[in-house]
Design a protein around this motif. Structure first.
Motif, PDB file in Angstrom:
ATOM      1  N   ALA A  60      45.729  42.818  66.747  1.00  0.00           N
ATOM      2  CA  ALA A  60      44.750  43.004  67.802  1.00  0.00           C
ATOM      3  C   ALA A  60      44.609  41.690  68.557  1.00  0.00           C
ATOM      4  CB  ALA A  60      43.405  43.419  67.213  1.00  0.00           C
ATOM      5  N   ASP A  61      44.367  41.776  69.854  1.00  0.00           N
ATOM      6  CA  ASP A  61      44.248  40.551  70.667  1.00  0.00           C
ATOM      7  C   ASP A  61      43.158  39.630  70.130  1.00  0.00           C
ATOM      8  OD1 ASP A  61      44.949  42.154  73.880  1.00  0.00           O
ATOM      9  OD2 ASP A  61      46.280  41.356  72.334  1.00  0.00           O
ATOM     10  N   SER A  62      42.113  40.211  69.592  1.00  0.00           N
ATOM     11  CA  SER A  62      40.960  39.426  69.151  1.00  0.00           C
ATOM     12  C   SER A  62      41.265  38.550  67.930  1.00  0.00           C
ATOM     13  CB  SER A  62      39.787  40.346  68.833  1.00  0.00           C
ATOM     14  OG  SER A  62      40.144  41.265  67.825  1.00  0.00           O
ATOM     15  N   VAL A  63      42.352  38.832  67.225  1.00  0.00           N
ATOM     16  CA  VAL A  63      42.655  38.051  66.006  1.00  0.00           C
ATOM     17  C   VAL A  63      43.967  37.288  66.100  1.00  0.00           C
ATOM     18  CG1 VAL A  63      41.371  39.755  64.648  1.00  0.00           C
ATOM     19  CG2 VAL A  63      43.879  39.867  64.716  1.00  0.00           C
ATOM     20  N   LYS A  64      44.691  37.452  67.193  1.00  0.00           N
ATOM     21  CA  LYS A  64      45.972  36.754  67.328  1.00  0.00           C
ATOM     22  C   LYS A  64      45.791  35.252  67.218  1.00  0.00           C
ATOM     23  CE  LYS A  64      48.575  40.092  70.105  1.00  0.00           C
ATOM     24  NZ  LYS A  64      49.083  40.423  71.458  1.00  0.00           N
ATOM     25  N   GLY A  65      46.658  34.631  66.448  1.00  0.00           N
ATOM     26  CA  GLY A  65      46.589  33.191  66.261  1.00  0.00           C
ATOM     27  C   GLY A  65      45.627  32.757  65.161  1.00  0.00           C
ATOM     28  N   ARG A  66      44.822  33.691  64.658  1.00  0.00           N
ATOM     29  CA  ARG A  66      43.863  33.343  63.600  1.00  0.00           C
ATOM     30  C   ARG A  66      44.153  34.094  62.300  1.00  0.00           C
ATOM     31  NH1 ARG A  66      38.682  34.750  64.108  1.00  0.00           N
ATOM     32  NH2 ARG A  66      39.090  36.573  65.430  1.00  0.00           N
ATOM     33  N   PHE A  67      44.615  35.331  62.403  1.00  0.00           N
ATOM     34  CA  PHE A  67      44.885  36.158  61.226  1.00  0.00           C
ATOM     35  C   PHE A  67      46.401  36.298  61.038  1.00  0.00           C
ATOM     36  CE2 PHE A  67      40.766  38.939  61.225  1.00  0.00           C
ATOM     37  CZ  PHE A  67      40.001  37.773  61.284  1.00  0.00           C
ATOM     38  N   THR A  68      46.803  36.399  59.785  1.00  0.00           N
ATOM     39  CA  THR A  68      48.215  36.622  59.465  1.00  0.00           C
ATOM     40  C   THR A  68      48.316  37.731  58.423  1.00  0.00           C
ATOM     41  OG1 THR A  68      48.748  34.301  59.884  1.00  0.00           O
ATOM     42  CG2 THR A  68      50.350  35.597  58.635  1.00  0.00           C
ATOM     43  N   ILE A  69      49.105  38.750  58.747  1.00  0.00           N
ATOM     44  CA  ILE A  69      49.358  39.830  57.801  1.00  0.00           C
ATOM     45  C   ILE A  69      50.719  39.600  57.160  1.00  0.00           C
ATOM     46  CG2 ILE A  69      50.386  41.366  59.547  1.00  0.00           C
ATOM     47  CD1 ILE A  69      49.079  43.720  58.047  1.00  0.00           C
ATOM     48  N   SER A  70      50.802  39.892  55.878  1.00  0.00           N
ATOM     49  CA  SER A  70      52.075  39.769  55.160  1.00  0.00           C
ATOM     50  C   SER A  70      52.098  40.829  54.062  1.00  0.00           C
ATOM     51  CB  SER A  70      52.237  38.369  54.573  1.00  0.00           C
ATOM     52  OG  SER A  70      51.188  38.091  53.648  1.00  0.00           O
ATOM     53  N   ARG A  71      53.280  41.024  53.482  1.00  0.00           N
ATOM     54  CA  ARG A  71      53.389  42.026  52.425  1.00  0.00           C
ATOM     55  C   ARG A  71      54.435  41.618  51.415  1.00  0.00           C
ATOM     56  NH1 ARG A  71      55.270  47.569  55.106  1.00  0.00           N
ATOM     57  NH2 ARG A  71      55.779  48.184  52.952  1.00  0.00           N
ATOM     58  N   ASP A  72      54.281  42.158  50.230  1.00  0.00           N
ATOM     59  CA  ASP A  72      55.248  41.965  49.151  1.00  0.00           C
ATOM     60  C   ASP A  72      55.728  43.362  48.767  1.00  0.00           C
ATOM     61  OD1 ASP A  72      56.505  41.744  46.642  1.00  0.00           O
ATOM     62  OD2 ASP A  72      55.288  40.013  46.087  1.00  0.00           O
ATOM     63  N   ASN A  73      56.948  43.692  49.148  1.00  0.00           N
ATOM     64  CA  ASN A  73      57.458  45.043  48.925  1.00  0.00           C
ATOM     65  C   ASN A  73      57.751  45.323  47.442  1.00  0.00           C
ATOM     66  OD1 ASN A  73      57.327  45.748  51.649  1.00  0.00           O
ATOM     67  ND2 ASN A  73      59.390  44.953  52.050  1.00  0.00           N
ATOM     68  N   VAL A  74      57.946  44.299  46.667  1.00  0.00           N
ATOM     69  CA  VAL A  74      58.173  44.490  45.230  1.00  0.00           C
ATOM     70  C   VAL A  74      56.853  44.803  44.528  1.00  0.00           C
ATOM     71  CG1 VAL A  74      58.939  43.398  43.095  1.00  0.00           C
ATOM     72  CG2 VAL A  74      60.203  43.011  45.238  1.00  0.00           C
ATOM     73  N   GLN A  75      55.813  44.093  44.923  1.00  0.00           N
ATOM     74  CA  GLN A  75      54.492  44.277  44.317  1.00  0.00           C
ATOM     75  C   GLN A  75      53.653  45.343  45.018  1.00  0.00           C
ATOM     76  OE1 GLN A  75      53.582  42.748  41.507  1.00  0.00           O
ATOM     77  NE2 GLN A  75      55.538  41.655  41.441  1.00  0.00           N
ATOM     78  N   ASN A  76      54.183  45.977  46.065  1.00  0.00           N
ATOM     79  CA  ASN A  76      53.448  47.006  46.818  1.00  0.00           C
ATOM     80  C   ASN A  76      52.094  46.483  47.283  1.00  0.00           C
ATOM     81  OD1 ASN A  76      55.524  48.869  46.514  1.00  0.00           O
ATOM     82  ND2 ASN A  76      54.612  49.817  44.692  1.00  0.00           N
ATOM     83  N   THR A  77      52.115  45.283  47.839  1.00  0.00           N
ATOM     84  CA  THR A  77      50.873  44.596  48.208  1.00  0.00           C
ATOM     85  C   THR A  77      50.921  44.153  49.660  1.00  0.00           C
ATOM     86  OG1 THR A  77      50.595  43.817  45.929  1.00  0.00           O
ATOM     87  CG2 THR A  77      49.333  42.700  47.645  1.00  0.00           C
ATOM     88  N   VAL A  78      49.790  44.254  50.326  1.00  0.00           N
ATOM     89  CA  VAL A  78      49.648  43.726  51.673  1.00  0.00           C
ATOM     90  C   VAL A  78      48.487  42.735  51.665  1.00  0.00           C
ATOM     91  CG1 VAL A  78      48.137  45.620  52.460  1.00  0.00           C
ATOM     92  CG2 VAL A  78      49.473  44.307  54.132  1.00  0.00           C
ATOM     93  N   TYR A  79      48.650  41.676  52.438  1.00  0.00           N
ATOM     94  CA  TYR A  79      47.660  40.604  52.499  1.00  0.00           C
ATOM     95  C   TYR A  79      47.174  40.421  53.939  1.00  0.00           C
ATOM     96  CZ  TYR A  79      49.994  39.369  48.111  1.00  0.00           C
ATOM     97  OH  TYR A  79      50.550  39.401  46.865  1.00  0.00           O
ATOM     98  N   LEU A  80      45.974  39.884  54.057  1.00  0.00           N
ATOM     99  CA  LEU A  80      45.474  39.473  55.368  1.00  0.00           C
ATOM    100  C   LEU A  80      44.816  38.105  55.200  1.00  0.00           C
ATOM    101  CD1 LEU A  80      45.158  40.357  58.350  1.00  0.00           C
ATOM    102  CD2 LEU A  80      42.822  41.047  57.754  1.00  0.00           C
ATOM    103  N   GLN A  81      45.483  37.089  55.720  1.00  0.00           N
ATOM    104  CA  GLN A  81      44.919  35.744  55.724  1.00  0.00           C
ATOM    105  C   GLN A  81      44.115  35.578  57.000  1.00  0.00           C
ATOM    106  OE1 GLN A  81      45.109  33.116  53.389  1.00  0.00           O
ATOM    107  NE2 GLN A  81      43.574  32.243  54.760  1.00  0.00           N
ATOM    108  N   MET A  82      42.845  35.272  56.853  1.00  0.00           N
ATOM    109  CA  MET A  82      41.946  35.162  57.998  1.00  0.00           C
ATOM    110  C   MET A  82      41.439  33.732  58.093  1.00  0.00           C
ATOM    111  SD  MET A  82      39.813  38.728  57.543  1.00  0.00           S
ATOM    112  CE  MET A  82      39.123  38.257  55.959  1.00  0.00           C
ATOM    113  N   ASN A  83      41.791  33.071  59.178  1.00  0.00           N
ATOM    114  CA  ASN A  83      41.370  31.697  59.429  1.00  0.00           C
ATOM    115  C   ASN A  83      40.484  31.633  60.666  1.00  0.00           C
ATOM    116  OD1 ASN A  83      43.031  30.849  57.257  1.00  0.00           O
ATOM    117  ND2 ASN A  83      44.786  30.602  58.626  1.00  0.00           N
ATOM    118  N   SER A  84      39.786  30.533  60.812  1.00  0.00           N
ATOM    119  CA  SER A  84      38.919  30.321  61.979  1.00  0.00           C
ATOM    120  C   SER A  84      38.023  31.523  62.223  1.00  0.00           C
ATOM    121  CB  SER A  84      39.773  30.043  63.226  1.00  0.00           C
ATOM    122  OG  SER A  84      40.592  28.910  63.021  1.00  0.00           O
ATOM    123  N   LEU A  85      37.394  31.978  61.169  1.00  0.00           N
ATOM    124  CA  LEU A  85      36.586  33.191  61.255  1.00  0.00           C
ATOM    125  C   LEU A  85      35.380  33.003  62.158  1.00  0.00           C
ATOM    126  CD1 LEU A  85      36.962  34.323  57.576  1.00  0.00           C
ATOM    127  CD2 LEU A  85      37.387  35.784  59.557  1.00  0.00           C
TER     128      LEU A  85
END
Length: 125
Positions: A60-85
């Protein structure tokens, strides 16, 4: 059956960081797109970020540059790193995954969207 279990979240001051995690478990054959949504009081649920199995991301435009989404396909996990909240990031955050499951019956496979239980993120001084 499939479960998405979220962890992380909580109270943080403006400018702070938080990391959300979401683990999928069950009779999973494959997981396609995964994403994070949020819903603030009195507002509709909105997409925050999504990621394909190959790793293509969308924000979303409102979180670009501050949030990072990532995933681990082996662990079936998705992450959301949120900075500059910011205070406007305050909401209940939900993970979602498009999952193909083994049904044990006919048809043998079924694809559907599954949601996590939600976790509160509050940004306040």
């Amino acid at each position: 059956q499939v479960q998405l279990v979220q962890s992380g979240g909580g109270l943080v001051q403006p400018g702070g960081s938080l990391k959300l995690s979401c683990v999928a478990s069950g009779m999973i054959v494959s997981i396609n797109a995964m994403g994070w949504y949020r819903q603030a009081p009195g507002k509709q649920r909105e997409l925050v970020a999504s990621i394909t199995r190959a790793g293509t991301t969308n924000y979303a435009d409102s979180v670009k540059g501050r949030f990072t989404i990532s995933r681990d396909n082996v662990q079936n996990t998705v992450y959301l790193q949120m900075n500059s909240l910011k205070p406007e990031d305050t909401a209940v955050y939900y993970c979602k995954a498009e999952i193909t499951v083994l049904t044990g019956t006919t048809p043998a496979f079924k694809k559907d969207d599954y949601w996590g239980q939600g976790t509160q993120v509050t940004v306040s001084s």
